[in-house]
Design a protein around this motif. Structure first.
Motif, short mmCIF file in Angstrom:
data_model
loop_
_atom_site.label_atom_id
_atom_site.label_comp_id
_atom_site.label_asym_id
_atom_site.label_seq_id
_atom_site.Cartn_x
_atom_site.Cartn_y
_atom_site.Cartn_z
N MET A 1 46.33 35.46 30.54
CA MET A 1 46.37 35.51 31.76
C MET A 1 46.63 33.95 32.26
SD MET A 1 43.00 37.50 33.13
CE MET A 1 42.70 38.54 31.96
N HIS A 2 47.12 33.86 33.39
CA HIS A 2 47.43 32.61 34.03
C HIS A 2 46.99 32.18 35.08
CE1 HIS A 2 50.93 32.13 31.10
NE2 HIS A 2 51.11 33.19 31.26
N GLY A 3 46.61 30.94 35.50
CA GLY A 3 46.08 30.61 36.74
C GLY A 3 44.80 31.25 37.53
N VAL B 1 40.27 29.18 19.81
CA VAL B 1 41.02 30.00 21.03
C VAL B 1 41.70 28.75 21.97
CG1 VAL B 1 41.21 31.29 23.05
CG2 VAL B 1 39.67 32.02 21.11
N ALA B 2 43.05 28.64 22.02
CA ALA B 2 43.69 27.34 22.55
C ALA B 2 43.11 27.08 24.03
CB ALA B 2 45.37 27.54 22.50
N ASP B 3 43.04 28.27 24.91
CA ASP B 3 42.64 28.00 26.22
C ASP B 3 41.11 28.19 26.54
OD1 ASP B 3 45.31 27.83 27.28
OD2 ASP B 3 45.67 30.05 27.14
N ILE B 4 40.40 27.92 25.34
CA ILE B 4 38.86 27.52 25.69
C ILE B 4 38.54 26.20 25.15
CG2 ILE B 4 36.67 28.57 25.06
CD1 ILE B 4 37.84 31.40 24.90
N GLY C 1 47.62 31.37 29.32
CA GLY C 1 48.38 32.48 28.89
C GLY C 1 48.02 33.07 27.57
N THR C 2 46.86 32.55 26.74
CA THR C 2 46.41 33.04 25.54
C THR C 2 45.33 34.02 25.76
OG1 THR C 2 44.71 31.43 24.94
CG2 THR C 2 47.30 31.06 24.27
#
Length: 125
Positions: free
Chosen positions: A1-3, A68-71, A89-90
């Protein structure tokens, strides 16, 4: 998911949870979701990027931040008990749903039984 998609998805899940309420105690730039007056999720922007901030069990928070890269650790919150989701996006929808629900249940567990809208031990099981 993005933005913004991340925030919209998390908000949709939060709105499904019994007793969840959207408030703005810190101004219009912060969407704050509460249950029985206690915060379980916040939205804002960090460096002009939408983020979702959630409560997390310390062992889970550590594993999520490391794996997790986006956390990342909770923005402006206790880094041991809160995490920040970024829309890079991850993250998939199921993980976001699970993390929002877990944050909600962690807050419910600390409330007196008489005010809980559901039993955290059996909700969703």
């Amino acid at each position: 998911m993005h933005g913004k998609q991340l925030q919209e998805h998390a908000a949709a899940r939060a709105e499904e949870l019994p007793g969840s309420e959207l408030t703005h105690p810190f101004g219009d730039d912060w969407d704050v979701y509460k249950v029985c007056g206690k915060i379980f999720m916040l939205f804002s922007e960090v460096d002009q990027q939408p983020v979702v901030i959630l409560k997390s069990a310390p062992s889970d928070a550590k594993a999520l931040v490391e794996g997790v890269a986006d956390i990342t650790p909770g923005y402006h919150m206790n880094k041991k008990h809160w995490i920040t989701l970024h829309g890079g996006g991850t993250l998939d929808g199921q993980l976001v749903d699970d993390l929002v629900t877990e944050s909600y249940l962690l807050v419910l567990e600390k409330l007196p039984r008489r005010v809980r809208p559901v039993d955290p031990a059996t909700f969703g099981r």
